[in-house]
Design an enzyme around this catalytic site. Structure first.
Site, PDB file in Angstrom:
ATOM      1  N   HIS A 274      44.402  52.932  41.034  1.00 17.80           N
ATOM      2  CA  HIS A 274      45.441  53.703  41.710  1.00 17.80           C
ATOM      3  C   HIS A 274      45.325  55.142  41.218  1.00 17.80           C
ATOM      4  O   HIS A 274      44.929  55.377  40.076  1.00 17.80           O
ATOM      5  CB  HIS A 274      46.801  53.107  41.324  1.00 17.80           C
ATOM      6  CG  HIS A 274      47.963  53.628  42.107  1.00 17.80           C
ATOM      7  ND1 HIS A 274      48.535  54.852  41.850  1.00 17.80           N
ATOM      8  CD2 HIS A 274      48.676  53.095  43.126  1.00 17.80           C
ATOM      9  CE1 HIS A 274      49.551  55.034  42.676  1.00 17.80           C
ATOM     10  NE2 HIS A 274      49.656  53.987  43.467  1.00 17.80           N
TER      11      HIS A 274
ATOM     12  N   ASP B 139      47.028  49.737  33.002  1.00 12.85           N
ATOM     13  CA  ASP B 139      48.045  49.986  34.024  1.00 12.85           C
ATOM     14  C   ASP B 139      48.465  48.626  34.574  1.00 12.85           C
ATOM     15  O   ASP B 139      47.722  47.996  35.319  1.00 12.85           O
ATOM     16  CB  ASP B 139      47.440  50.882  35.108  1.00 12.85           C
ATOM     17  CG  ASP B 139      48.342  51.013  36.332  1.00 12.85           C
ATOM     18  OD1 ASP B 139      49.455  50.443  36.329  1.00 12.85           O
ATOM     19  OD2 ASP B 139      47.930  51.688  37.292  1.00 12.85           O
TER      20      ASP B 139
ATOM     21  N   LYS C 112      58.983  47.508  40.870  1.00 13.19           N
ATOM     22  CA  LYS C 112      58.103  46.515  41.491  1.00 13.19           C
ATOM     23  C   LYS C 112      58.392  45.107  40.970  1.00 13.19           C
ATOM     24  O   LYS C 112      57.762  44.139  41.381  1.00 13.19           O
ATOM     25  CB  LYS C 112      56.638  46.875  41.225  1.00 13.19           C
ATOM     26  CG  LYS C 112      56.173  48.170  41.892  1.00 13.19           C
ATOM     27  CD  LYS C 112      54.698  48.367  41.687  1.00 13.19           C
ATOM     28  CE  LYS C 112      54.245  49.790  41.888  1.00 13.19           C
ATOM     29  NZ  LYS C 112      54.259  50.270  43.270  1.00 13.19           N
TER      30      LYS C 112
ATOM     31  N   GLN D  31      51.016  46.367  38.766  1.00  9.69           N
ATOM     32  CA  GLN D  31      50.912  45.258  39.720  1.00  9.69           C
ATOM     33  C   GLN D  31      50.786  43.905  39.017  1.00  9.69           C
ATOM     34  O   GLN D  31      50.629  42.877  39.671  1.00  9.69           O
ATOM     35  CB  GLN D  31      49.689  45.465  40.633  1.00  9.69           C
ATOM     36  CG  GLN D  31      49.742  46.715  41.472  1.00  9.69           C
ATOM     37  CD  GLN D  31      50.829  46.675  42.533  1.00  9.69           C
ATOM     38  OE1 GLN D  31      51.321  45.610  42.896  1.00  9.69           O
ATOM     39  NE2 GLN D  31      51.214  47.843  43.019  1.00  9.69           N
TER      40      GLN D  31
ATOM     41  N   CYS E 219      46.960  54.830  47.892  1.00 10.69           N
ATOM     42  CA  CYS E 219      46.749  55.655  46.683  1.00 10.69           C
ATOM     43  C   CYS E 219      45.478  55.239  45.939  1.00 10.69           C
ATOM     44  O   CYS E 219      45.427  55.323  44.705  1.00 10.69           O
ATOM     45  CB  CYS E 219      47.960  55.615  45.755  1.00 10.69           C
ATOM     46  SG  CYS E 219      49.406  56.402  46.445  1.00 10.69           S
TER      47      CYS E 219
END
Lengths: 130, 415
Positions: B128, B204, B230, B207, B372
């Site tokens: 991303h 990261d 999220k 997700q 993105c």
């Protein structure tokens, strides 16, 4: 929105008119819609009388941006460049008709914005008339 | 197959008020964009309302009752986050606005202190922008170079030469789950190799944390970033996990109130962890809301969430397969074991935005565009994709509506 995709829109999307590049454009411009990645380039050829006598567009993107750019090129041929610079989004709305949602308006007007910025940029370089 | 009458699933769906509100066209909302942001259960909404209506006060300095209550709730939420990702210490949980801010915090604080000219920052081709652009800026400032773990045609990281890729690497910055394809990074194959050469590791997890049980100690990462919105929480609250010794050694990111110990006219000594990194009044309400979201996920169980999403993806792949003969292209490995609840696709010559607009008329929310991840899209040669992403409140009926929506799109475009 689904009633937007009528036959003539799909036809312009799949068989775009005046698609490609001009070998020797008088002026070119390109822009993209960063939200969705639609890209349009417009090449205009302007004759000595200030009339657009040839035009090509190229790019990629959704049916709305590509079909409205294709339809716009048909309007541009034969127009005075000064009138191209003054076009409003009404011309696009007349071409594509009803049913466009506000979120997709930027797609529909991308070709118009590019054509106008080409025209405005070219006119700015013209010598003063006095 | 997911039983439509599954009582647990039915009660989960009932916990999300937005899912029972029809769209303006009178359609049932079929929300397939949880990778962008998740919906919120009533308990999270109630936690926000309760804070603002019962004990709204600033934290840490107030001596009166509601200020103490706000401080307790705020710090209790931090402890919930620490336990949820199995951090060793609550002080290792730094509140940020979102994963992006957490990554930038590391870039500016740890990065400018530690990354030097000639160092290598290793990331991947499927990141991303939030785990790419901060490193481009850091590389520009320091003279470090960026290197990329390649992806194959299925969107899987190519890790055969991971030791070669790791040569000279100061920082490995990599996503746990791809937001575009849902592919799960085999961190267990990369992180130990990175550690072996002394590289610092940032993951990261924006997700991943919402969809998988995450254990930062088992993963042995230095930094782990994620967003609250999220994972059923409110927008505007995110988390940076960092190993304590590392966080202790880092300079502050933002300066101001709350992050100080003593301020004189010419100098300042800084507060202890985690507050050293939390300048100004924090996002109190949303931190408490995220705490309520974690309570909710704990009650459901992350193993159930992962199992449910796997079943949904398997069912979706089965239902979508017949459309492949008509031009539906599903990207990624198409293996529910290798991906989270994300499916990216294109349908014949229908542009993803047109597809999303047509689906929208039936109440179906999918994302369309580059997600993105413009470098990944460029490499794969996809101008745009449509993306359906699932979460614990999605059902087999949602998949059925999506398939019917795609059939309709095929009719509209005369495929």
């Amino acid at each position: 929105m689904d009633d937007f995709y009528r036959d003539f829109i799909l036809d312009h999307y799949r068989n775009p008119r005046n698609f490609g590049r001009l070998d020797q454009p008088t002026v070119s411009a390109e822009d993209l819609n960063p939200l969705c990645g639609d890209e349009i380039r417009m090449d205009l050829h302007v004759n000595g009388a200030g009339i657009v006598d040839d035009v090509r567009f190229s790019g990629k993107g959704c049916a709305i941006s590509q079909a409205s750019a294709s339809m716009l090129t048909e309007e541009l041929k034969g127009m005075r460049l000064e009138d191209v610079a003054k076009l409003t989004k009404e011309v696009v709305l007349e071409n594509v008709g009803i049913g466009i949602s506000p979120t997709r308006m930027k797609c529909a007007t991308l070709g118009l914005r590019v054509a106008k910025s080409a025209a405005i940029g070219e006119i700015a370089g013209w010598p003063d008339e006095e | 197959m997911i039983a439509v009458g599954d009582a647990k699933l039915a009660s989960i769906v009932a916990d999300f008020p937005i899912l029972s509100h029809p769209t303006s066209r009178g359609k049932r909302l079929v929300y397939l964009d949880s990778a962008a942001t998740s919906q919120k259960p009533q308990s999270v909404i109630d936690a926000l309302v309760e804070y603002y209506s019962d004990y709204n006060a600033n934290i840490h300095r107030g001596v009166y009752e509601i200020a103490a209550r706000a401080t307790d709730a705020f710090e209790a939420a931090r402890a919930k986050v620490a336990r949820f990702i199995n951090a060793a210490d609550t002080r290792e949980i730094i509140w940020t606005r979102n994963a992006t801010e957490a990554i930038n915090l590391v870039g500016y604080s740890w990065g400018l202190q530690n990354v030097k000219s000639g160092d290598v920052i290793l990331t991947s081709e499927l990141e991303h922008h939030s785990n790419l652009v901060p490193w481009q800026l850091l590389a520009e400032k320091t003279g470090a170079t960026l290197r990329f773990i390649p992806v194959d045609h299925r969107g899987m990281l190519v890790l055969e030469d991971v030791d070669t890729l790791l040569r000279g690497v100061k920082l490995l910055a990599i996503s746990h789950v791809s937001n575009t394809l849902g592919t799960i990074t085999p961190l267990e194959k990369i992180v130990p190799r990175a550690r072996a050469i002394g590289a610092t590791v940032l993951v990261d997890g924006a997700q991943a944390v919402p969809h998988l049980a995450v254990d930062v100690r088992a993963l042995d990462v230095d930094f782990y970033a994620f967003s609250g919105h999220k994972m059923l929480g409110p927008t505007g609250i995110g988390v940076l996990y960092g190993k304590r010794a590392l966080l202790e050694s880092m300079p502050p990111f933002l300066a101001g109130g709350d992050m100080i110990r003593k301020v004189e006219f010419e100098r300042t000594s800084f507060n202890d962890l985690p507050w050293k990194f939390e300048a100004g009044t924090s996002n109190i309400a949303d931190a408490i809301g995220l705490g309520a979201a974690i309570d909710y996920l704990d009650r459901v169980g992350m193993d159930w969430v992962r199992g449910h999403e796997r079943e949904l993806v398997a069912y979706a792949l089965e239902r979508l397969a017949p459309l492949e003969a008509r031009g539906l292209a599903i990207y990624g490995p198409k293996d529910p074991a290798l991906i989270s609840g994300v499916l990216s696709f294109n349908f014949a010559d229908i542009h993803a935005h047109d597809l999303a607009s047509i689906l929208d008329t039936d109440g179906i929310c999918v994302r369309a565009g580059h997600h993105c991840t413009m470098p990944l899209m460029e490499k794969m040669g996809w101008p745009a994709t449509a993306r359906a992403s699932f979460y614990l409140y999605n059902t087999a009926a949602d998949v059925d509506v999506l398939v019917a929506g795609l059939e309709k799109a095929a009719a509209v475009f005369k495929l």
